[in-house]
Design a protein around this motif. Structure first.
Motif, PDB file in Angstrom:
ATOM      1  N   VAL A   9       0.838  -1.204   0.000  1.00  0.00           N
ATOM      2  CA  VAL A   9       0.000   0.000   0.000  1.00  0.00           C
ATOM      3  C   VAL A   9       0.872   1.252   0.000  1.00  0.00           C
ATOM      4  N   VAL A  10       1.914   1.268   0.811  1.00  0.00           N
ATOM      5  CA  VAL A  10       2.822   2.418   0.850  1.00  0.00           C
ATOM      6  C   VAL A  10       3.521   2.595  -0.502  1.00  0.00           C
ATOM      7  N   LEU A  11       3.930   1.490  -1.115  1.00  0.00           N
ATOM      8  CA  LEU A  11       4.570   1.560  -2.428  1.00  0.00           C
ATOM      9  C   LEU A  11       3.616   2.165  -3.453  1.00  0.00           C
ATOM     10  N   LEU A  12       2.348   1.751  -3.443  1.00  0.00           N
ATOM     11  CA  LEU A  12       1.359   2.312  -4.360  1.00  0.00           C
ATOM     12  C   LEU A  12       1.212   3.812  -4.149  1.00  0.00           C
ATOM     13  N   VAL A  13       1.157   4.245  -2.890  1.00  0.00           N
ATOM     14  CA  VAL A  13       1.009   5.671  -2.584  1.00  0.00           C
ATOM     15  C   VAL A  13       2.222   6.450  -3.089  1.00  0.00           C
ATOM     16  N   VAL A  14       3.428   5.898  -2.910  1.00  0.00           N
ATOM     17  CA  VAL A  14       4.653   6.579  -3.362  1.00  0.00           C
ATOM     18  C   VAL A  14       4.656   6.726  -4.886  1.00  0.00           C
ATOM     19  N   ILE A  15       4.325   5.642  -5.604  1.00  0.00           N
ATOM     20  CA  ILE A  15       4.312   5.698  -7.076  1.00  0.00           C
ATOM     21  C   ILE A  15       3.257   6.693  -7.567  1.00  0.00           C
ATOM     22  N   LEU A  16       2.074   6.663  -6.952  1.00  0.00           N
ATOM     23  CA  LEU A  16       1.032   7.611  -7.338  1.00  0.00           C
ATOM     24  C   LEU A  16       1.462   9.042  -7.071  1.00  0.00           C
ATOM     25  N   ALA A  17       2.103   9.277  -5.920  1.00  0.00           N
ATOM     26  CA  ALA A  17       2.544  10.632  -5.571  1.00  0.00           C
ATOM     27  C   ALA A  17       3.565  11.151  -6.576  1.00  0.00           C
ATOM     28  N   ILE A  18       4.533  10.297  -6.943  1.00  0.00           N
ATOM     29  CA  ILE A  18       5.565  10.724  -7.900  1.00  0.00           C
ATOM     30  C   ILE A  18       4.946  11.013  -9.258  1.00  0.00           C
ATOM     31  N   ASN A  19       4.109  10.093  -9.741  1.00  0.00           N
ATOM     32  CA  ASN A  19       3.543  10.272 -11.077  1.00  0.00           C
ATOM     33  C   ASN A  19       2.532  11.412 -11.137  1.00  0.00           C
ATOM     34  N   LEU A  20       1.715  11.572 -10.107  1.00  0.00           N
ATOM     35  CA  LEU A  20       0.767  12.681 -10.106  1.00  0.00           C
ATOM     36  C   LEU A  20       1.493  14.019 -10.026  1.00  0.00           C
ATOM     37  N   THR A  21       2.613  14.053  -9.299  1.00  0.00           N
ATOM     38  CA  THR A  21       3.407  15.280  -9.209  1.00  0.00           C
ATOM     39  C   THR A  21       3.992  15.648 -10.557  1.00  0.00           C
ATOM     40  N   GLN A  22       4.587  14.661 -11.240  1.00  0.00           N
ATOM     41  CA  GLN A  22       5.197  14.976 -12.541  1.00  0.00           C
ATOM     42  C   GLN A  22       4.141  15.265 -13.604  1.00  0.00           C
ATOM     43  N   LEU A  23       2.979  14.618 -13.521  1.00  0.00           N
ATOM     44  CA  LEU A  23       1.898  14.920 -14.459  1.00  0.00           C
ATOM     45  C   LEU A  23       1.355  16.333 -14.233  1.00  0.00           C
ATOM     46  N   SER A  24       1.235  16.713 -12.953  1.00  0.00           N
ATOM     47  CA  SER A  24       0.786  18.067 -12.634  1.00  0.00           C
ATOM     48  C   SER A  24       1.815  19.101 -13.073  1.00  0.00           C
ATOM     49  N   PHE A  25       3.100  18.785 -12.866  1.00  0.00           N
ATOM     50  CA  PHE A  25       4.174  19.696 -13.266  1.00  0.00           C
ATOM     51  C   PHE A  25       4.190  19.894 -14.777  1.00  0.00           C
ATOM     52  N   ASN A  26       3.833  18.860 -15.519  1.00  0.00           N
ATOM     53  CA  ASN A  26       3.817  18.934 -16.986  1.00  0.00           C
ATOM     54  C   ASN A  26       2.495  19.463 -17.535  1.00  0.00           C
ATOM     55  N   GLY A  27       1.600  19.885 -16.643  1.00  0.00           N
ATOM     56  CA  GLY A  27       0.372  20.528 -17.087  1.00  0.00           C
ATOM     57  C   GLY A  27      -0.702  19.603 -17.588  1.00  0.00           C
ATOM     58  N   MET A  28      -0.658  18.322 -17.212  1.00  0.00           N
ATOM     59  CA  MET A  28      -1.648  17.381 -17.715  1.00  0.00           C
ATOM     60  C   MET A  28      -3.041  17.618 -17.110  1.00  0.00           C
ATOM     61  N   PHE A  29      -3.115  18.321 -15.959  1.00  0.00           N
ATOM     62  CA  PHE A  29      -4.394  18.528 -15.308  1.00  0.00           C
ATOM     63  C   PHE A  29      -4.915  19.956 -15.494  1.00  0.00           C
ATOM     64  N   ARG A  30      -4.204  20.734 -16.305  1.00  0.00           N
ATOM     65  CA  ARG A  30      -4.660  22.094 -16.554  1.00  0.00           C
ATOM     66  C   ARG A  30      -5.708  22.097 -17.655  1.00  0.00           C
ATOM     67  N   LYS A  31      -6.684  22.941 -17.500  1.00  0.00           N
ATOM     68  CA  LYS A  31      -7.695  23.094 -18.553  1.00  0.00           C
ATOM     69  C   LYS A  31      -7.150  24.010 -19.641  1.00  0.00           C
ATOM     70  N   GLU A  32      -7.392  23.602 -20.885  1.00  0.00           N
ATOM     71  CA  GLU A  32      -6.970  24.434 -22.007  1.00  0.00           C
ATOM     72  C   GLU A  32      -7.749  25.726 -22.007  1.00  0.00           C
ATOM     73  N   ALA A  33      -7.040  26.805 -22.310  1.00  0.00           N
ATOM     74  CA  ALA A  33      -7.703  28.107 -22.351  1.00  0.00           C
ATOM     75  C   ALA A  33      -8.727  28.138 -23.478  1.00  0.00           C
ATOM     76  N   THR A  34      -9.902  28.605 -23.190  1.00  0.00           N
ATOM     77  CA  THR A  34     -10.956  28.684 -24.202  1.00  0.00           C
ATOM     78  C   THR A  34     -11.157  30.119 -24.639  1.00  0.00           C
ATOM     79  N   ARG A  35     -11.454  30.286 -25.890  1.00  0.00           N
ATOM     80  CA  ARG A  35     -11.686  31.629 -26.431  1.00  0.00           C
ATOM     81  C   ARG A  35     -13.178  31.878 -26.579  1.00  0.00           C
TER      82      ARG A  35
END
Length: 300
Positions: A274-300
């Motif tokens: 369980v701890v290993l799963l949490v660590v992997i999720l934390a690392i991947n969610l952090t890098q995905l957030s850093f790369n803007g995968m959870f940002r909404k595209e600007a709409t015109r």
């Protein structure tokens, strides 16, 4: 009735996604939920005792757990450093107009073969290559430079180097194929426009190739983080078991295997998982957030 259900516009989508839902539930959601429950139990033959968070308290005070976690994190970081730029460089070379198409096709096939090779067989071969014998391949190579034979798998740094060489041999071709697929999906018109604007090869790579490769880069980083943290069999085969000298090859999955399979302490092993799963999720969610995968595209 069944025919009418299959051709129903309302029911058909649910029927198509049903195999995925069943597979996800049986092979991922149920085992995960069961592991979370077991992590709060002390499981003995014919006896199950609820112990609350005792396994987690024991885990965070376990020196060997932190050693295994440190080994896995160190391995993961170094594989990212090696298995992102090197395959990307090779993919750019293969995708370029330089060289014979037949030679490139042979090179791609040769690079992908290690991924199809049994890890068990490869582990035995690499164990012999890194043997401390003076006739072992790696010792013969360093002997050319006048160096003494090394006990590769009995020292921390050389053991890590052996693991990294195995990872490079096995996964360079796979990551190269991912990058090559990404490169071939970039419209050629982008490069033609950049060339007309006077952009150099490096500027084209920096301002055209890398931005267009971003989804592929994110995907490769994500699976590389998972692969690095989940690595076990390579280490197991390289050291011929789960007991390396001073635990220099012990990974977090190896530690989970030791507790759950070798010591039959399933409750504690579940807490590790369980701890290993949490660590992997934390690392991947952090890098995905850093790369803007959870940002909404600007709409015109």
């Amino acid at each position: 009735m069944l025919k009418r259900l299959m051709f129903s516009q309302k029911a058909a989508p649910y029927l198509f996604v049903l195999p995925f839902v069943l597979t996800f539930g049986i092979f991922w959601a149920f085992p995960l939920g069961r592991s979370v429950i077991m992590s709060g139990q002390n499981i003995l033959p014919g006896q199950v005792e609820n112990v609350g968070f005792a396994n987690y308290e024991r885990l965070f005070g376990d020196r060997l757990f932190w050693l295994a976690m440190g080994n896995s994190l160190r391995y993961t970081i170094l594989t990212l450093v090696l298995l992102i730029p090197i395959p990307l460089f090779l993919a750019v070379l293969v995708n370029s107009k330089i060289g014979s198409p037949r030679l490139k096709a042979f090179f791609k096939s040769a690079m992908f073969i290690p991924a199809l090779t049994s890890v068990v067989v490869a582990g035995i071969v690499f164990r012999l290559m890194f043997s401390e014998s003076s006739t072992a391949l790696m010792n013969q190579i360093i002997g050319v430079f006048g160096l003494e034979p090394t006990k590769w798998l009995k020292n921390d740094l050389t053991g890590l180097a052996a693991l990294l060489i195995v990872a490079l041999w096995r996964w360079t071709g796979v990551n190269m194929m991912y990058f090559l697929a990404g490169l071939q999906s970039i419209p050629q018109e982008y490069y033609e426009a950049a060339d007309l604007d006077g952009a150099s090869r490096w500027q084209q790579f920096r301002y055209v190739t890398l931005p267009q490769l971003r989804p592929t880069l994110i995907y490769v980083v994500t699976i590389s983080v998972y692969g690095g943290m989940a690595m076990f069999l390579e280490s197991f085969m390289l050291w011929g078991g789960n007991n390396s000298p001073q635990n220099i090859g012990l990974t977090i999955v190896g530690y989970l295997y030791r507790q759950g399979i070798e010591k039959n302490d399933l409750g504690y092993a579940s807490a590790v998982g369980v701890v290993l799963l949490v660590v992997i999720l934390a690392i991947n969610l952090t890098q995905l957030s850093f790369n803007g995968m959870f940002r909404k595209e600007a709409t015109r």
